[in-house]
Design an enzyme around this catalytic site. Structure first.
Site, PDB file in Angstrom:
ATOM      1  N   PRO A   2       0.766  -1.455  -0.037  1.00 55.46           N
ATOM      2  CA  PRO A   2      -0.003  -0.278  -0.233  1.00 55.46           C
ATOM      3  C   PRO A   2       0.642   1.490  -0.010  1.00 55.46           C
ATOM      4  O   PRO A   2       1.849   1.405   0.955  1.00 55.46           O
ATOM      5  CB  PRO A   2      -0.559   0.270   1.273  1.00 55.46           C
ATOM      6  CG  PRO A   2       0.129  -0.854   2.256  1.00 55.46           C
ATOM      7  CD  PRO A   2       0.894  -1.290   0.889  1.00 55.46           C
ATOM      8  N   GLU A   3       0.098   2.273  -0.925  1.00 55.29           N
ATOM      9  CA  GLU A   3       1.055   3.747  -0.659  1.00 55.29           C
ATOM     10  C   GLU A   3      -0.141   4.577  -0.355  1.00 55.29           C
ATOM     11  O   GLU A   3      -0.891   4.293   0.330  1.00 55.29           O
ATOM     12  CB  GLU A   3       1.413   4.306  -2.406  1.00 55.29           C
ATOM     13  CG  GLU A   3       1.838   3.276  -3.443  1.00 55.29           C
ATOM     14  CD  GLU A   3       2.381   3.435  -4.489  1.00 55.29           C
ATOM     15  OE1 GLU A   3       2.024   4.344  -4.514  1.00 55.29           O
ATOM     16  OE2 GLU A   3       2.493   2.788  -5.722  1.00 55.29           O
TER      17      GLU A   3
END
Length: 286
Positions: A2-3
DNA sequence: CACTTGACCTGTCCGC
DNA sequence: TGCGGACAGGTCAAGT
């Protein structure tokens, strides 16, 4: 995995679901712990701790309690899945409508709440971590990460300044570096560079003022759009309900190598920049 | 300092 | 169907 948009999605959902709830117990699952702090201390302190709020900082998710801050980094494949007590059990295990079942072989930790809810931390590749920090320790951790691209400090002046000493490297490497600006990862760097029509392997020193301005504007625009779509699910990402994000259908270049550019029709390329798979349009991006 | 590369892990996919 | 290699949304430490 995840960013910024994906962690933001999870954090805001969990904040809504868990704010004010009290942890009854935390258990380790599997053989190796993801807790990098001392487990006995962590386990003892978590018992009876009330969640004040849950928020994101950089790509970290923070559960704030009076006993300290539980700081979580999901790295590439971490997931946080929340099962409320109302979810039906199938064969003794909660089955989400999305097909994600917990606990599974990648579940490493579970927070159990007094209301009956459970929060699972799953991590296939085991890069992720969970640490208990004091406010001072978290402040120290924060000193190592840059500002928020969606915050008021991310101005054109700031952006120019952060590029100042990095003229010799590629723009992609600088955008991935979390020390000055935090939250961008491989997907959104490629997307922001496409949006601003800059080839990812351009040396920073060669960027024109107009390009820098376009890039600075593209970054928050793309992040906000992705948050509105609850992030990108390319492979592993799910939100706290096990649901996929829908920004995938808005991606212009990431994962689209060999396909036509949505803007000009030219076949998109994939190369390696800053050690990462890098996607771009050879015609739109110069 | 600035910059690059390999390591950390497990799983999946692709070519032979 | 199996096997080997490359690759995966992130960061570190260690090297030049």
């Amino acid at each position: 995995m995840p960013e910024l948009p994906e962690v933001e999605t999870i954090a805001s959902d969990l904040n809504a679901a868990l704010r004010g709830q009290t942890i009854s117990v935390v258990r380790r699952l599997g053989v190796r712990s993801v807790i990098t702090s001392s487990w006995p201390a962590f386990s003892r302190v978590m018992r009876g701790a009330k969640v004040r709020r849950i928020f994101r900082r950089a790509k970290m998710l923070v559960i704030e309690t009076p006993a300290g801050l539980v700081v979580i980094h999901l790295k590439m494949t971490g997931q946080l899945i929340y099962i409320s007590k109302n979810i039906k059990l199938a064969g003794g295990h909660p089955i989400l409508s999305t097909g994600v079942d917990v606990p599974n072989k990648h579940s490493r930790l579970v927070f159990e709440f007094k209301g009956g809810g459970r929060l699972y931390f799953n991590d296939l590749r085991k890069f992720g971590w969970v640490r208990l920090m004091s406010a001072e320790q978290f402040a120290e951790t924060e000193r190592g990460v840059g500002i928020e691209p969606l915050g008021p400090d991310f101005s054109l002046a700031f952006f120019k300044n952060m590029l100042q000493s990095r003229g010799g490297t590629t723009i992609k490497a600088v955008l991935l570096d979390q020390k000055k600006l935090a939250g961008l990862g491989n997907i959104y760097v490629d997307e922001a560079l496409f949006d601003s029509r800059i080839k990812p392997d351009r040396r920073v020193a060669t960027l024109t003022p107009a390009e820098i301005k376009r890039l600075q504007a593209a970054i928050p625009k793309i992040l906000r759009h992705s948050i509105a779509q609850r992030g990108t699910t390319f492979r592993n990402f799910t939100d706290a309900d096990g649901l996929k994000g829908s920004y995938m259908s808005f991606l212009k270049v990431y994962g689209r190598q060999g396909k036509p550019c949505r803007r000009c029709g030219t076949i998109l390329h994939k190369i390696r920049v800053a050690g990462r798979g890098t996607h771009f349009c050879p015609r739109c991006q110069v």
